[in-house]
Motif scaffolding. Structure first.
Motif, PDB file in Angstrom:
ATOM      1  N   SER A  55       5.314  35.258 -18.055  1.00 27.20           N
ATOM      2  CA  SER A  55       4.447  34.188 -17.565  1.00 27.20           C
ATOM      3  C   SER A  55       3.681  33.526 -18.700  1.00 27.20           C
ATOM      4  O   SER A  55       3.200  32.400 -18.562  1.00 27.20           O
ATOM      5  N   ARG A  56       3.576  34.209 -19.839  1.00 25.04           N
ATOM      6  CA  ARG A  56       2.909  33.644 -21.004  1.00 25.04           C
ATOM      7  C   ARG A  56       3.476  34.319 -22.246  1.00 25.04           C
ATOM      8  O   ARG A  56       4.170  35.317 -22.167  1.00 25.04           O
ATOM      9  N   MET A  57       3.211  33.732 -23.414  1.00 22.26           N
ATOM     10  CA  MET A  57       3.672  34.305 -24.667  1.00 22.26           C
ATOM     11  C   MET A  57       2.527  34.365 -25.658  1.00 22.26           C
ATOM     12  O   MET A  57       1.911  33.352 -25.989  1.00 22.26           O
ATOM     13  N   VAL A  58       2.224  35.575 -26.121  1.00 20.47           N
ATOM     14  CA  VAL A  58       1.284  35.740 -27.220  1.00 20.47           C
ATOM     15  C   VAL A  58       2.081  35.631 -28.507  1.00 20.47           C
ATOM     16  O   VAL A  58       3.209  36.124 -28.602  1.00 20.47           O
ATOM     17  N   LYS A  59       1.540  35.006 -29.509  1.00 12.13           N
ATOM     18  CA  LYS A  59       2.301  34.656 -30.701  1.00 12.13           C
ATOM     19  C   LYS A  59       2.948  35.832 -31.402  1.00 12.13           C
ATOM     20  O   LYS A  59       4.027  35.721 -31.949  1.00 12.13           O
ATOM     21  N   HIS A  64       5.629  41.904 -23.044  1.00 11.59           N
ATOM     22  CA  HIS A  64       5.029  41.297 -21.860  1.00 11.59           C
ATOM     23  C   HIS A  64       5.760  41.829 -20.632  1.00 11.59           C
ATOM     24  O   HIS A  64       6.998  41.874 -20.627  1.00 11.59           O
ATOM     25  N   GLY A  67       7.252  38.613 -15.284  1.00 12.46           N
ATOM     26  CA  GLY A  67       6.247  37.743 -14.672  1.00 12.46           C
ATOM     27  C   GLY A  67       6.068  37.927 -13.186  1.00 12.46           C
ATOM     28  O   GLY A  67       5.068  37.474 -12.619  1.00 12.46           O
ATOM     29  N   PRO A 343      11.192  35.853 -22.905  1.00 14.80           N
ATOM     30  CA  PRO A 343      10.305  34.692 -23.085  1.00 14.80           C
ATOM     31  C   PRO A 343      10.889  33.420 -22.493  1.00 14.80           C
ATOM     32  O   PRO A 343      12.109  33.286 -22.322  1.00 14.80           O
ATOM     33  N   LYS A 344      10.018  32.481 -22.157  1.00  9.04           N
ATOM     34  CA  LYS A 344      10.451  31.189 -21.627  1.00  9.04           C
ATOM     35  C   LYS A 344      11.234  30.418 -22.698  1.00  9.04           C
ATOM     36  O   LYS A 344      11.046  30.605 -23.894  1.00  9.04           O
ATOM     37  N   ARG A 346      11.927  26.983 -24.777  1.00  5.26           N
ATOM     38  CA  ARG A 346      10.930  26.118 -25.378  1.00  5.26           C
ATOM     39  C   ARG A 346      11.281  24.635 -25.172  1.00  5.26           C
ATOM     40  O   ARG A 346      11.297  24.163 -24.050  1.00  5.26           O
TER      41      ARG A 346
END
Length: 483
Positions: A55-59, A64, A67, A343-344, A346
């Motif tokens: 649902s989100r990505m930390v750099k 994670h 989601g 991850p999503k 881009r």
């Protein structure tokens, strides 16, 4: 709406030249390929893990939870992550939940090899191999394992003072890695360079390897999305098998068939660079016992060979029948691995990415990198059921040519054959981890280099890629970095 383009393959071996056409399309001079049709772009491609996409990505991490898993189940995810992250110590120890390291091992934790859920940092040329690069010991005839060292080289050993140990346990050996730089030129005159690894065995602790034992380097992969791969039906994978190239596309798709250690049945090996393990649970258990020396319900025996006497004595320090990780904690670690989110995508809808997507299909990269599947509706974890996913892999074995071969046999996999890796999230490695390395041994420093190492069944596709203009090659790489 994106235009549909069609690709036709070369009928004669000599007809390999590509040329540019309007809208950056490519045309070939022969019959249509079975996989030539370019699917209309779907917004589902933006969520490669379906509703289980992060649902989100930390750099700075790939860690994670999926989601769509309930909040209460995220507690199990983070409990499992603690056994992935924290180092193990030798047994006996005060911390009984985390003792059992070794006696021989490659690393003290899962995180040491799969840094932040991605890939570990490799060594520089001339240095000893890092923990992220392990070495399988294969037989050139595929029969048995090395009698001195077993099936995997384990460089480290525990330090343990105990009355049963008259001598210390010693590690099996080290590998020094050097890189040879190979320079080449594209047909348009652009230069490129490739990095070829050369391995030197040092400090062997138990004599020489058997004469027909070969080293096979394995660079620990990113582990996100593994549960979704586990959830693809075996029937959907087997439907792609094409041992005799009956569809005439030049690709012979073969699955490694391996024994499921829990059921005793033969199944597709979908995990590991040669397809060594049938299920994710078995893959995790195999990594525990081989990489860290942690015995478990699936692999309850230490991997000491008959000649490694101190290793065997150190293993006998624990009470007989005691597992280093009990089922409950092992299950938590497996759950974390299954629900680690993809991850999503881009910038996938941009003109440049869409140009690269078109070229990806026209080059027939999808012949091995199958874009999409729908996961099983009966998978044990509800969040992973019925998801439309985009891993870009058939998870099958393919002949990748002599330059990538390891000369060993692993079940049905020959030295030239490697399992197609998934491509989702591949473009995030540098952003998240600060470095890049690709292929089974990390030799490729960029995605472009990874393509240029393709040989065997993928040779013609690589040659077609090389004849693209610099702008078109850049578009292909850009697309790969967005998926």
């Amino acid at each position: 709406m994106y235009l549909l383009h069609r690709l036709v393959v070369v009928l004669l071996a000599c007809a390999t030249t590509l040329y540019s056409a309007p809208q950056n399309a490519l045309e070939f001079n022969s019959v249509q390929s079975p996989r030539a049709a370019i699917p209309v772009f779907s917004e589902l491609e933006l969520l490669p893990g379906g509703q289980a996409t992060a649902s989100r990505m930390v750099k700075r991490t790939f860690i994670h939870p999926a989601g769509n898993i309930p909040t209460i189940e995220q507690l199990d995810f983070w409990d499992g992550f603690s056994f992935f992250r924290d180092p193990w110590v030798a047994s006996p120890a005060i911390t009984s939940d985390r003792d059992g390291l070794g006696p021989l091992f490659n690393a003290r934790s899962c995180k040491a090899c799969h840094n932040d859920g991605g890939r570990g940092r490799l060594n520089r040329s001339g240095e000893l191999a890092s923990s992220a690069l392990l070495f399988r010991l294969l037989k050139s005839d595929g029969v048995g394992v090395d009698k001195h060292y077993g099936g995997q080289l384990q460089p480290n050993a525990i330090r343990l003072s105990h009355h049963k140990l008259t001598k210390p346990v010693i590690g099996e050996g080290k590998v020094r890695v050097e890189y040879q730089i190979l320079n080449g030129t594209y047909p348009d005159g652009s230069a490129y360079s490739l990095r070829k690894p050369i391995y030197h065995l040092e400090q062997l602790g138990y004599g020489k390897l058997e004469i027909n034992t070969v080293l096979s380097a394995r660079y620990a992969p990113a582990i996100y999305g593994m549960g979704l791969i586990d959830a693809i039906s075996e029937q959907d994978l087997l439907s792609q098998q094409d041992l005799e190239d009956l569809n005439g596309d030049g690709i012979k798709t073969q699955y490694n068939m391996v024994i499921n250690a829990q059921t005793g049945q033969r199944q597709i090996g979908r995990f590991g660079f040669k397809g060594l393990h049938a299920t994710l649970e078995q893959q995790v258990a195999g990594a525990f016992v081989n990489d860290i020396g942690i015995t478990n319900l699936i692999f309850p025996e230490e991997v000491c060979t008959d000649v490694q006497l101190m290793c065997r004595k150190a293993a006998s320090v624990d009470p007989q029948g005691t597992l280093d990780i009990p089922k409950k904690l092992h299950d938590l670690t497996v759950y974390m691995n299954k629900t680690l989110a993809v991850p999503k995508a881009r910038d996938l809808t941009s003109e440049r990415a869409q140009q690269g997507r078109t070229l990806f299909y026209q080059l027939r990269c999808n012949s091995c990198h199958t874009p999409t599947y729908k996961t099983r509706s009966d998978y044990p974890i509800a969040a992973l059921q019925g998801q439309q996913i985009y891993p870009y892999s058939d998870f099958a074995l393919h002949d990748m040519g002599a330059e990538l071969a390891d000369q060993g046999i692993e079940n049905l996999a020959s030295g030239n054959q490697w399992r197609t890796p998934p491509l989702w999230g591949v473009g995030l490695q540098k952003r998240v981890q600060g470095f890049e390395a690709y292929l089974h041994d990390g030799r490729a420093r960029t995605l472009e280099e990874a393509i240029l190492w393709h040989g065997g069944e993928a040779l013609q596709i690589k040659q077609h890629f090389m004849t693209l203009s610099a702008k078109q090659r850049s578009a292909v790489i850009y697309f790969l970095k967005q998926i």
